[in-house]
Design an enzyme around this catalytic site. Structure first.
Site, short mmCIF file in Angstrom:
data_model
loop_
_atom_site.label_atom_id
_atom_site.label_comp_id
_atom_site.label_asym_id
_atom_site.label_seq_id
_atom_site.Cartn_x
_atom_site.Cartn_y
_atom_site.Cartn_z
CB THR B 112 -0.96 0.00 1.20
OG1 THR B 112 -1.95 -1.00 1.00
CG2 THR B 112 -1.63 1.34 1.37
CG ASN B 191 -6.74 -7.83 -4.79
OD1 ASN B 191 -6.86 -7.37 -5.93
ND2 ASN B 191 -7.38 -7.33 -3.76
CB SER B 239 2.97 -7.11 -0.31
OG SER B 239 2.56 -7.41 0.99
N GLY B 240 5.58 -7.99 1.57
CA GLY B 240 6.29 -9.08 2.23
C GLY B 240 5.39 -10.24 2.60
CG HIS B 241 1.35 -9.63 4.33
ND1 HIS B 241 0.07 -10.10 4.32
CD2 HIS B 241 1.30 -8.38 3.85
CE1 HIS B 241 -0.73 -9.15 3.85
NE2 HIS B 241 -0.01 -8.10 3.56
CB THR B 279 15.13 3.90 11.49
OG1 THR B 279 15.75 5.11 11.89
CG2 THR B 279 16.04 2.74 11.81
CB CYS B 365 -9.48 -4.25 1.84
SG CYS B 365 -7.76 -4.65 1.78
#
Lengths: 170, 442
Positions: B112, B191, B239-241, B279, B365
């Site tokens: 996102t 998706n 996206s990581g997940h 960071t 979502c």
């Protein structure tokens, strides 16, 4: 002398780390020093006629002040700014290691120039207030076509001096 | 557990998959009145919403949540150096997965943020010369919402419609491009319905017209081969997940040559080449890198296993049920996603009837809202069919037993609900439901 030639050498051989020792002196000494050297060097090197110059206006966006200068063809804009006491930082002295000599060119001039090299592009990524026609002053060499152009100096650089302090050339 | 034929990591994943047994074999566990198998949890078939963390990823992350806590941007001591090294390794791993250079990867908090950054960033940077954006009607909400936001700021946006199969029309794309178009954003894999757009051809068209091409590849990277150069991609969101990595981390790919510039959304210390100040979270970044590495190793295995599961599920339900419709193109789709509509069945009732299986009636979502999916609407589905859609997502850790159970559960539930449904009787009698005027005269 070393300083003058050091600067020129680095600007031509892009991305070479600064090899020459830096002379740290106060602002006025430096300008006087450079000015004298410029004249001396010019007289000794170019014994024929004075090199051609074009008129370039530097518009400082910090205070909207303008200054028209005679720019020698073949010199880079950082050099010209410094020899005319214009506030353009140039912390790395044209060794292509910082983005503090960030300037904004007019569209048509920018489009005519060669596309910047990857190293310059990477540094531009870090420049404050990047625009479509941004370049590093140390990488833009004056040509005849630049006669009458206005170069903009952005409001700020990557340095976070928010108190109005302006770093002087080293 | 049946043998998982082609899977070399079978023994391994049995230890780590979500099916870690908490009861004795054969024991049934009841939670909130619903009886589950040995695990006490529903079967997870919602791998488009998120994927479980691969245990190999957790192993890689662990040191950075414990003793290696340095700030990767610290330059003056070894705490910083060691985490910086780990972050750079992760950057390399992710770059390798998509055929990019290390320096072209910028870590963010997720797809996102990547989508927001890219669409708003490119639009804003080039706004002095270009003010037009192209996207499609079936994009993820974060893309559509970013575009609507830019519209309010004076940009012009074209939302390309899609064909009945969910794919965009390339000729229409060509016609929509203007000299003032700065960016086209078309997702790689949807998706909700899993269709895969012809990104290579889209990229080619965009390049010919000097338009930057962004693709939201959150559902694609790690699951199907993605190569930024072969596919003519200028910008992508990751996206990581969604690729068996941790939540809370993602990445942008931003092409260096020819350079794509964007105005950063985040102001700050100039981390990530000034494009995403703040960071980095080394443990998450390392997790994303490790997940990318595992995905590149397991790509073929995953593909074989997941297509096998899909075929198994599909053959079971098509043998048992009639009047079902696969939404989205049959050929150009990701194998781990099946989106079906069941005529005569109400979607929410079906969800309720399948409490032992975790599935979704649309994207995660939207599942809280009652509106039928805008993606299915864009496909031209009638409202009644859009209301009965169900998404089944298979993943690396899904087992054959789970698929069999879900298929049995689904066919039983659909049959039972249809028996109760007056609509189903009408459908069987051959009445066209869309021809009926449902409102009663007063």
């Amino acid at each position: 002398m070393l300083n003058l030639f050091g600067r020129r050498l680095c600007s031509k051989a892009a991305a070479v780390p600064l090899l020459m020792p830096r002379f740290r002196m106060n602002n006025m000494t430096l300008y006087r020093h450079n000015f004298m050297l410029n004249n001396l060097a010019m007289r000794s090197m170019c014994s024929k006629a004075d090199p051609e110059t074009v008129k370039i206006t530097f518009l400082n966006l910090r205070d909207n002040s303008e200054k028209v200068v005679d720019a020698k063809i073949g010199e880079h804009l950082l050099e010209i700014a410094h020899s005319n006491e214009i506030d353009l930082e140039g912390a790395c002295e044209a060794s292509l290691a910082c983005s503090t000599c960030h300037i904004i060119l007019p569209d048509e001039i920018y489009d005519d120039l060669e596309y910047p090299c990857d190293e310059e592009d990477d540094l531009l990524d870090l420049a404050y207030g990047l625009t479509l026609t941004s370049r590093l002053g140390c990488q833009v060499f004056v040509t005849k076509d630049m006669d009458g152009m206005t170069v903009k100096i952005p409001e700020a650089s990557r340095n976070f001096y928010v108190d109005g302090h302006v770093p002087k050339p080293h | 557990m049946l043998s998982r034929g082609f899977r070399p990591i079978t023994r391994f994943s049995r230890f780590f998959s979500m099916n870690v047994s908490v009861g004795t074999p054969g024991e049934k566990i009841t939670t909130k009145g619903v009886q589950f198998g040995e695990t006490g949890k529903p079967i997870y078939l919602d791998n488009q919403a998120t994927t479980p963390l691969d245990p190999r990823v957790l192993d890689a992350m662990m040191p950075y949540m414990t003793n290696q806590f340095g700030n990767p941007h610290s330059r003056s001591h070894s705490f910083g150096w060691e985490t910086e090294k780990a972050v750079e390794k992760a950057r390399r791993q992710l770059a390798d997965l998509i055929g990019a250079e290390k320096r072209e990867i910028i870590f963010t908090s997720g797809a996102t943020e990547s989508n927001n950054n890219i669409i708003k960033g490119v639009a804003n940077f080039y706004k002095s010369r270009k003010n037009h954006i192209i996207t499609s009607q079936i994009e993820h909400k974060c893309v559509l919402d970013s575009c609507r936001f830019l519209e309010r700021q004076g940009f012009e946006v074209d939302y390309l419609p899609v064909n009945e199969n969910g794919l965009i029309d390339l000729d229409q794309l060509r016609e929509t491009i203007r000299p003032t178009t700065s960016i086209a954003s078309i997702m790689m894999c949807n998706n909700e319905i899993g269709v895969v757009q012809p990104v290579k051809e889209i990229g080619q068209i965009c390049r010919e017209h000097k338009v930057f091409f962004h693709t939201d590849a959150a559902q694609a990277v790690g699951k199907m081969p993605v190569n930024v150069n072969d596919m003519n991609l200028d910008l992508i969101s990751i996206s990581g997940h969604k690729l068996y990595g941790p939540k809370g981390v993602g990445a942008m790919y931003i092409r260096r040559r020819p350079r794509v510039r964007l105005e950063a959304l985040m102001s700050g210390g100039g981390q990530e080449r000034g494009l995403r100040s703040g960071t980095l979270a080394p443990h998450l970044v390392v997790g994303l890198g490790a997940a990318a590495h595992v995905c590149s190793q397991e790509m073929d295995n995953d593909h074989r296993w997941i297509s096998h599961l899909k075929d198994r599920f599909q053959s079971k339900i098509t043998a048992e049920l009639t009047h079902i419709k696969l939404n989205g193109d049959e050929a150009s789709r990701y194998c781990g996603n099946l989106n079906y509509s069941f005529a005569g069945v109400e979607g929410e009732s079906l969800l309720m009837a399948m409490k032992q299986v975790a599935i979704s009636s649309g994207s995660a979502c939207t599942s809280a809202s009652l509106e039928p999916s805008y993606v299915l609407r864009a496909l031209g589905l009638e409202d009644d069919m859009a209301h009965t859609s169900m998404r089944f997502g298979f993943g690396r850790f899904t087992t054959e037993e789970e698929v069999d159970f879900a298929a049995d559960n689904l066919t039983t539930a659909v049959k039972r609900l249809r028996e109760m449904s007056p609509l189903w009787d009408m459908i069987q009698e051959g009445i066209d439901l869309s021809s009926i005027n449902w409102t009663q005269p007063h």
